[in-house]
Structures are given as structure tokens and as C-alpha cells.
Design a protein around this motif. Structure first.
Motif, PDB file in Angstrom:
ATOM      1  N   ARG A  81       0.839  -1.214   0.000  1.00  0.00           N
ATOM      2  CA  ARG A  81       0.000   0.000   0.000  1.00  0.00           C
ATOM      3  C   ARG A  81       0.871   1.259   0.000  1.00  0.00           C
ATOM      4  NH1 ARG A  81      -2.931  -2.959   3.882  1.00  0.00           N
ATOM      5  NH2 ARG A  81      -2.110  -1.641   5.569  1.00  0.00           N
ATOM      6  N   CYS A  82       1.958   1.220   0.747  1.00  0.00           N
ATOM      7  CA  CYS A  82       2.874   2.369   0.774  1.00  0.00           C
ATOM      8  C   CYS A  82       3.449   2.630  -0.614  1.00  0.00           C
ATOM      9  CB  CYS A  82       4.015   2.112   1.762  1.00  0.00           C
ATOM     10  SG  CYS A  82       3.531   2.075   3.498  1.00  0.00           S
ATOM     11  N   THR A  85       0.860   4.129  -2.920  1.00  0.00           N
ATOM     12  CA  THR A  85       0.665   5.551  -2.594  1.00  0.00           C
ATOM     13  C   THR A  85       1.737   6.406  -3.236  1.00  0.00           C
ATOM     14  OG1 THR A  85      -0.450   5.099  -0.489  1.00  0.00           O
ATOM     15  CG2 THR A  85       0.644   7.224  -0.705  1.00  0.00           C
ATOM     16  N   LEU A  92       2.584  10.190   1.828  1.00  0.00           N
ATOM     17  CA  LEU A  92       2.423   8.999   2.670  1.00  0.00           C
ATOM     18  C   LEU A  92       2.773   9.377   4.099  1.00  0.00           C
ATOM     19  CD1 LEU A  92       2.130   5.904   3.161  1.00  0.00           C
ATOM     20  CD2 LEU A  92       4.564   5.708   2.553  1.00  0.00           C
ATOM     21  N   LEU A  94       3.258   7.713   7.786  1.00  0.00           N
ATOM     22  CA  LEU A  94       3.407   6.497   8.584  1.00  0.00           C
ATOM     23  C   LEU A  94       3.194   6.859  10.044  1.00  0.00           C
ATOM     24  CD1 LEU A  94       6.636   5.092   6.866  1.00  0.00           C
ATOM     25  CD2 LEU A  94       4.247   4.428   6.420  1.00  0.00           C
ATOM     26  N   LYS A 102       9.006   3.080  11.949  1.00  0.00           N
ATOM     27  CA  LYS A 102       8.446   3.967  10.926  1.00  0.00           C
ATOM     28  C   LYS A 102       9.556   4.672  10.151  1.00  0.00           C
ATOM     29  CE  LYS A 102       6.144   6.308  13.978  1.00  0.00           C
ATOM     30  NZ  LYS A 102       6.587   5.509  15.153  1.00  0.00           N
ATOM     31  N   SER A 106      10.485   4.371   6.198  1.00  0.00           N
ATOM     32  CA  SER A 106      10.565   5.572   5.379  1.00  0.00           C
ATOM     33  C   SER A 106      11.907   5.639   4.651  1.00  0.00           C
ATOM     34  CB  SER A 106      10.389   6.813   6.274  1.00  0.00           C
ATOM     35  OG  SER A 106      10.754   7.993   5.603  1.00  0.00           O
ATOM     36  N   LEU A 109      12.026   2.901   1.850  1.00  0.00           N
ATOM     37  CA  LEU A 109      11.194   3.286   0.712  1.00  0.00           C
ATOM     38  C   LEU A 109      11.872   4.358  -0.130  1.00  0.00           C
ATOM     39  CD1 LEU A 109       7.709   3.376   2.469  1.00  0.00           C
ATOM     40  CD2 LEU A 109       8.308   1.875   0.552  1.00  0.00           C
ATOM     41  N   ILE A 213       7.200  11.502   2.242  1.00  0.00           N
ATOM     42  CA  ILE A 213       6.902  10.504   3.257  1.00  0.00           C
ATOM     43  C   ILE A 213       7.114  11.165   4.615  1.00  0.00           C
ATOM     44  CG2 ILE A 213       7.441   8.252   4.233  1.00  0.00           C
ATOM     45  CD1 ILE A 213       8.690   7.449   1.604  1.00  0.00           C
ATOM     46  N   THR A 215       6.427  10.878   9.034  1.00  0.00           N
ATOM     47  CA  THR A 215       6.172   9.958  10.146  1.00  0.00           C
ATOM     48  C   THR A 215       5.614  10.744  11.324  1.00  0.00           C
ATOM     49  OG1 THR A 215       8.393  10.175  11.122  1.00  0.00           O
ATOM     50  CG2 THR A 215       8.081   8.464   9.440  1.00  0.00           C
ATOM     51  N   ASN A 235      -2.011   9.845   2.539  1.00  0.00           N
ATOM     52  CA  ASN A 235      -2.574   8.548   2.877  1.00  0.00           C
ATOM     53  C   ASN A 235      -1.936   8.087   4.174  1.00  0.00           C
ATOM     54  OD1 ASN A 235      -4.145   8.469   0.604  1.00  0.00           O
ATOM     55  ND2 ASN A 235      -2.959   6.895  -0.454  1.00  0.00           N
ATOM     56  N   GLU A 237      -0.936   5.313   6.938  1.00  0.00           N
ATOM     57  CA  GLU A 237      -0.681   3.886   7.131  1.00  0.00           C
ATOM     58  C   GLU A 237      -0.122   3.686   8.541  1.00  0.00           C
ATOM     59  OE1 GLU A 237      -1.512   1.409   5.391  1.00  0.00           O
ATOM     60  OE2 GLU A 237      -2.007   2.313   3.451  1.00  0.00           O
TER      61      GLU A 237
END
Length: 379
Positions: A81-82, A85, A92, A94, A102, A106, A109, A213, A215, A235, A237
């Protein structure tokens, strides 16, 4: 005649993910030639495999076979899902309790998607809008006036120019008015520079591939609520604590071994001691033992990250200050963890000793008997 002495390059304590896993990233880039979103270094499928591993299977690449090691202990569906996104160029966020990896997720990713995790803003109460937009080299500003040369890009602005991922750590620690600097960036995908009005540099548009991204901790103090406008541009997560005790023990062991080796020593803590340590952390974190006994949870978050730190301390002590049984050191280090926030957590730790620790000792476990005998070390 003069002589020069060659000096070795300084050794860094920790390498960023893109350097630490450079071999795997290069292999995956060559291995998977499927479609990639604009600006991505890997395909989305390869990004997921980089983080979750290849299930022990060796992948065939150009002149090479390689097993991709898992780097994140969590649900593959969460990682997928990440990635989806980010492929959609949406922000994103987290979220989760402290110590649930987290930031590591990050970093992984970012390294896999764009080849760097360095475009990072660390959110604090002192973070200003400049960290999300731009600043100035004031010497050049005074000498030349506003110019592109005097402009200092923030990590976010650098990510926009190059189509990469910007990371914002602890976004909710930033003041709300600072957080909201991201609203227009994530909506309009451009930053205006009024000081350079009338020039080609008055607007910076995001290149394809740019995204953010962020957190945020759910159980932390000193946080600022995000505005509804900013929330809509991310989004969310949730990264949960590790559910499988064996997986958590393996993670604690692996990270503690690596940390002790960086400290110049071999890791000499018995697996049985690590099992006890992780069991204590899991009991206190969840408020319930595997046997079904209830436990009063401390206010301090008994995270996997804290367990790694205690295991590392045990390993360093065993290597450099050996004195008796390593298990004897556990109560003192646990006190160091639970005393961080609420003074009443000391009493909760004693209650845990009087409950599950004592009952396991009475059931005949030699390790838990030894731990029960160490109760006085909690005073």
C-alpha cells in the motif's frame, strides 16, 4: 624534503540504506525491467521485494544470483500500500507508537524509489517554514541581492527539483503553521519565490516522481494536531508493533549483534537471555502475558527499539565488563527504560515481578527463578 602521511577516510558509524544495500539495489534495478513510474530507480514490484525480501529464493540476474534479505518485519500488504501511494505521487504518512520502525521503513522506501534517503527534515518545535521551502545565503544576499545563487534549497525543494522523495520525520512535532507549508506544496506541486519575481526562478515546479513521506508518533508528548487540509493530502498507514515473538526476538538479536560489532566486540549474550528480555518487553507492552495473565502496562512505550537498545547494552557489557551472569544486568537496564516518563512506572515494574516473574519461577523455570531472585535490584 617533505613527507606526507596518507590518512584513511573516516569510517561512519551507520551507512544510509542506499549505501548499506547498494548491491541489492543495483541487482534489482537490472533484474526487473518492468514498467516504472516516472523518476523511479526501481519498479514498484522490486521496491516491495527490496523491503520484504525474496522469501529465501535466489533471483537470477545478469551474471549473478542473489537472495534479497528482508529488512522490515511487518505485513507485506502494508508495504504494498505504501508503494502504491508513492507511485501515485501522493503523500504517505506512517503513524504508530514510538519504536515501530516507521523511520526505517521511510528510509528504505526512499532509498529504493529514488536512490537517496538524505532529503530529510527532522521535525521539532523549532522547525521553521524554511525547512520545507527555502532559505538564503545571507552573505550572497547582501552582496548581490536576491538571486538563484543566493537561494538555499530545503530538502523538500531539492526533492521537487529532482523528482525525488522528501522525508519529514516527526511531522506532528512541528507547529501547525509550519506543517501547513506542506499543504500548497502537496496540492499545487510548486513553490513560489516572491523575492525572485520577474525571473525564471520565481516558481519551482515539482519534477515527476516527487512526493513526501512523513512519520508521526501516536503516543508522544509535545505534538501538534495536523490540520484537516494537510491530513487530506496524505494517505495514512499505521505501523503496528511486531506480532510474532520469534520474529521480534530475531530482529532484536540481529540489530543488537550489528550494534555490538560496530562497538568493536563480539556479541556474547545467550539466546535464552534474549528470549526472556523480549518476553518482558512484550508482556509490558501488551498488558497481557502469553499465559493469559494481565499486566499493568507502564506509561513508557516498551518498544522493540528499546529492547534492541537493552540487548545492545547487555552485549557491550558482556564484552567489555564481564562480571557474572548477563541476566543479572537485566533488571537495572529495565529500570532505565521504565523511569523515563512516569515515576509510577517503577511500581508497575515491581508489580510485574510480583506477578508473572514470580509465577514463572514457581512453575520451575530456572531463568525466571534467577530473575525473581534479582527483584531487590529494582529498588
Amino acid at each position: 624534503m617533505s613527507t606526507t602521511t596518507a590518512t584513511a577516510a573516516p569510517i561512519r558509524q551507520i551507512l544510509p540504506a542506499e549505501e548499506r544495500h547498494a548491491t541489492e539495489l543495483a541487482f534489482l534495478a537490472a533484474h526487473d525491467d518492468g514498467p516504472r513510474p516516472p523518476g523511479w530507480a526501481l519498479t514498484p514490484r522490486a521496491v516491495v521485494m527490496f523491503i520484504c525480501g525474496s522469501d529465501g529464493k535466489a533471483l537470477e540476474g545478469p551474471g549473478q544470483r542473489l537472495v534479497i534479505a528482508p529488512k522490515f518485519v511487518g505485513a507485506r500488504a502494508l508495504v504494498e500500500r505504501c508503494v502504491v501511494t508513492l507511485a501515485g505521487e501522493r503523500g504517505l504518512l506512517l503513524v504508530g507508537e514510538p519504536g515501530t520502525a516507521k523511520s526505517m521503513l521511510s528510509e528504505l522506501l526512499s532509498a529504493a524509489v529514488c536512490g537517496t534517503s538524505a532529503l530529510t527534515v527532522q521535525g521539532t518545535a523549532g522547525t521553521t517554514e524554511d525547512a520545507f521551502r527555502y532559505g538564503w545565503n545571507y552573505a550572497l544576499l547582501l552582496a548581490q541581492g536576491p538571486s538563484r545563487q543566493a537561494l538555499v534549497d530545503s530538502p523538500v525543494l531539492s526533492a521537487m527539483r529532482t523528482g525525488r522523495v522528501a522525508r519529514v520525520e516527526e511531522i506532528t512535532r512541528c507547529l501547525p503553521e509550519v506543517q501547513d507549508a506542506l499543504v500548497s506544496i502537496l496540492s499545487d506541486r510548486r513553490v513560489s519565490v516572491p523575492e525572485l519575481s520577474g525571473t525564471d526562478d520565481a516558481h519551482v515546479a515539482a519534477a515527476p516522481g516527487f512526493t513526501v513521506i512523513a512519520t508521526a508518533n501516536l503516543r508522544d508528548r509535545g505534538v501538534s494536531e495536523m490540520s484537516a487540509a494537510l491530513k487530506r493530502r496524505f494517505n495514512f498507514e499505521t505501523v503496528h508493533p511486531i506480532a510474532d515473538p520469534e520474529a521480534e526476538t530475531a530482529l532484536v538479536r540481529g540489530q543488537a549483534v550489528a550494534a555490538v560489532q560496530r562497538a568493536g566486540a563480539a556479541f556474547g549474550v545467550d539466546d535464552a537471555v534474549l528470549d526472556v528480555l523480549v518476553t518482558v518487553f512484550r508482556d509490558l507492552r501488551t498488558g497481557r502475558c502469553a499465559e493469559g495473565w494481565d499486566v499493568e502496562r507502564p506509561g513508557t512505550v516498551m518498544s522493540t527499539a528499546e529492547a534492541v537498545q537493552v540487548a545492545t547494552s547487555l552485549g557491550v557489557a558482556t564484552a567489555y565488563l564481564p562480571a557474572g551472569d548477563t541476566l543479572d544486568l537485566v533488571p537495572g537496564h529495565l529500570l532505565g527504560v521504565v523511569r523515563k516518563d512516569d515515576p509510577a512506572d517503577h511500581a508497575r515494574l515491581l508489580g510485574y515481578w510480583d506477578g508473572p516473574v514470580r509465577r514463572r519461577a514457581e512453575d520451575g523455570s530456572a531463568l525466571w527463578r534467577r530473575l525473581w531472585d534479582l527483584r531487590e535490584n529494582l529498588r
